[in-house]
Design a protein around this motif. Structure first.
Motif, PDB file in Angstrom:
ATOM      1  N   GLU A  36       0.814  -1.224   0.000  1.00  0.00           N
ATOM      2  CA  GLU A  36       0.000   0.000   0.000  1.00  0.00           C
ATOM      3  C   GLU A  36       0.841   1.265   0.000  1.00  0.00           C
ATOM      4  O   GLU A  36       0.384   2.327  -0.451  1.00  0.00           O
ATOM      5  CB  GLU A  36      -0.925   0.021   1.232  1.00  0.00           C
ATOM      6  N   ASP A  37       2.062   1.171   0.502  1.00  0.00           N
ATOM      7  CA  ASP A  37       2.927   2.348   0.620  1.00  0.00           C
ATOM      8  C   ASP A  37       3.892   2.510  -0.547  1.00  0.00           C
ATOM      9  O   ASP A  37       4.705   3.439  -0.548  1.00  0.00           O
ATOM     10  CB  ASP A  37       3.735   2.259   1.924  1.00  0.00           C
ATOM     11  N   ARG A  39       5.357   3.635  -3.983  1.00  0.00           N
ATOM     12  CA  ARG A  39       5.143   4.787  -4.849  1.00  0.00           C
ATOM     13  C   ARG A  39       6.052   4.681  -6.083  1.00  0.00           C
ATOM     14  O   ARG A  39       6.990   3.905  -6.115  1.00  0.00           O
ATOM     15  CB  ARG A  39       5.448   6.095  -4.106  1.00  0.00           C
ATOM     16  N   ARG A  58      -8.160  -2.170  -1.636  1.00  0.00           N
ATOM     17  CA  ARG A  58      -6.879  -1.482  -1.435  1.00  0.00           C
ATOM     18  C   ARG A  58      -6.249  -1.036  -2.741  1.00  0.00           C
ATOM     19  O   ARG A  58      -5.350  -0.186  -2.743  1.00  0.00           O
ATOM     20  CB  ARG A  58      -5.913  -2.387  -0.671  1.00  0.00           C
ATOM     21  N   PRO A  61      -6.975   3.054  -3.564  1.00  0.00           N
ATOM     22  CA  PRO A  61      -6.039   4.022  -2.965  1.00  0.00           C
ATOM     23  C   PRO A  61      -4.619   3.900  -3.505  1.00  0.00           C
ATOM     24  O   PRO A  61      -3.911   4.895  -3.653  1.00  0.00           O
ATOM     25  CB  PRO A  61      -6.099   3.678  -1.474  1.00  0.00           C
ATOM     26  N   LEU A  62      -4.189   2.675  -3.815  1.00  0.00           N
ATOM     27  CA  LEU A  62      -2.843   2.486  -4.375  1.00  0.00           C
ATOM     28  C   LEU A  62      -2.715   3.208  -5.703  1.00  0.00           C
ATOM     29  O   LEU A  62      -1.715   3.890  -5.961  1.00  0.00           O
ATOM     30  CB  LEU A  62      -2.556   1.000  -4.545  1.00  0.00           C
ATOM     31  N   GLY A  64      -4.556   5.705  -6.685  1.00  0.00           N
ATOM     32  CA  GLY A  64      -4.632   7.138  -6.426  1.00  0.00           C
ATOM     33  C   GLY A  64      -3.290   7.728  -6.056  1.00  0.00           C
ATOM     34  O   GLY A  64      -2.997   8.886  -6.388  1.00  0.00           O
ATOM     35  N   ALA A  65      -2.463   6.931  -5.390  1.00  0.00           N
ATOM     36  CA  ALA A  65      -1.130   7.382  -4.991  1.00  0.00           C
ATOM     37  C   ALA A  65      -0.095   7.148  -6.089  1.00  0.00           C
ATOM     38  O   ALA A  65       1.042   7.626  -5.968  1.00  0.00           O
ATOM     39  CB  ALA A  65      -0.695   6.668  -3.713  1.00  0.00           C
ATOM     40  N   ASN A  66      -0.481   6.421  -7.135  1.00  0.00           N
ATOM     41  CA  ASN A  66       0.407   6.146  -8.272  1.00  0.00           C
ATOM     42  C   ASN A  66      -0.345   6.460  -9.567  1.00  0.00           C
ATOM     43  O   ASN A  66      -0.669   5.547 -10.348  1.00  0.00           O
ATOM     44  CB  ASN A  66       0.862   4.682  -8.246  1.00  0.00           C
ATOM     45  N   PRO A  67      -0.631   7.733  -9.820  1.00  0.00           N
ATOM     46  CA  PRO A  67      -1.502   8.085 -10.950  1.00  0.00           C
ATOM     47  C   PRO A  67      -0.937   7.732 -12.319  1.00  0.00           C
ATOM     48  O   PRO A  67      -1.693   7.610 -13.282  1.00  0.00           O
ATOM     49  CB  PRO A  67      -1.670   9.603 -10.800  1.00  0.00           C
TER      50      PRO A  67
END
Length: 216
Positions: A36-37, A39, A58, A61-62, A64-67
């Motif tokens: 999840e963390d 990037r 999950r 969100p993953l 969303g953090a790695n567009p």
């Protein structure tokens, strides 16, 4: 290359190409943790629709953090992602793609049989750079030599003798045991030792520490 094992079938593969590093995450599922963390992903690749290989809750969100990450999915997983409104590309048998200058071939077929009365789902194996193979939940055979095999260790669809025969058939330079979450630690160690004792003499079986990037 560097590989990080986040438990079960989830691995991060990092391959240097043209002065940059391609970061490819496979099968972020319900039995895995720590992904999840992550990037800076270039792609997330999903082998099939079972929740231990794709945790839709999950995954959102993953992404969303790695567009910038592409999502590559088999047809069965594609349906799940479409229902969840998650962007993705669908690939199947004979598919080829390039991510961050790294070629990926899709070795598609069916999930290994758990029981004849259970429905059989689609399964994508992914051969990355003609070097590293993630077979998903099937004993997918490549057409040529493989440097690193991500080797299924335990599951309701397999027995350890099949994994040993698969390791012998692929005969990689290195084998990284994955798909082990359903086994007690003592049985994980037993299977790993069987791989070492009964696998090809030239093959190094490398068990990775959880969440630690390791050169393989």
């Amino acid at each position: 290359m560097r590989i990080t094992h986040f438990g079960h079938a989830c691995v991060l593969v990092e391959i240097e190409r043209n002065g940059a590093v391609a970061r490819l995450l496979f099968d972020p599922g319900t039995y895995s943790a720590g992904f999840e963390d992550v990037r800076g992903l270039d792609a997330v690749l999903i082998t099939h629709e079972h929740p231990d290989h794709v945790d839709v809750g999950r995954l959102g969100p993953l992404l969303g953090a790695n567009p910038a990450a592409r999502v590559i999915a088999d047809p069965g997983s594609s349906r799940l992602l479409q229902e969840a409104g998650l962007r993705h590309e669908t690939v199947g048998e004979g598919g080829t793609l390039t991510v961050a200058d790294v070629p990926i071939r899709v070795l598609a077929g069916d999930h290994a049989v758990i029981h004849p009365q259970l429905p059989c789902v689609h399964n994508n194996g992914y051969l990355v750079d003609d070097r590293v193979l993630h077979p998903g939940d099937a004993f997918v055979l490549p057409n040529g030599p493989v440097d690193v095999l991500l080797l299924p260790t335990g599951g309701p669809w397999m027995k350890v003798s099949e994994a040993i025969d698969y390791l012998r058939a692929v005969s990689p330079r290195a084998a990284v045991p994955i798909h082990q979450a359903g086994l007690a630690p003592v049985h994980q160690q037993l299977h790993q030792q069987l791989f070492r004792n009964l696998g090809p003499a030239r093959c190094h079986v490398q068990v990775l520490d959880h969440g630690r990037a390791t050169t393989v």
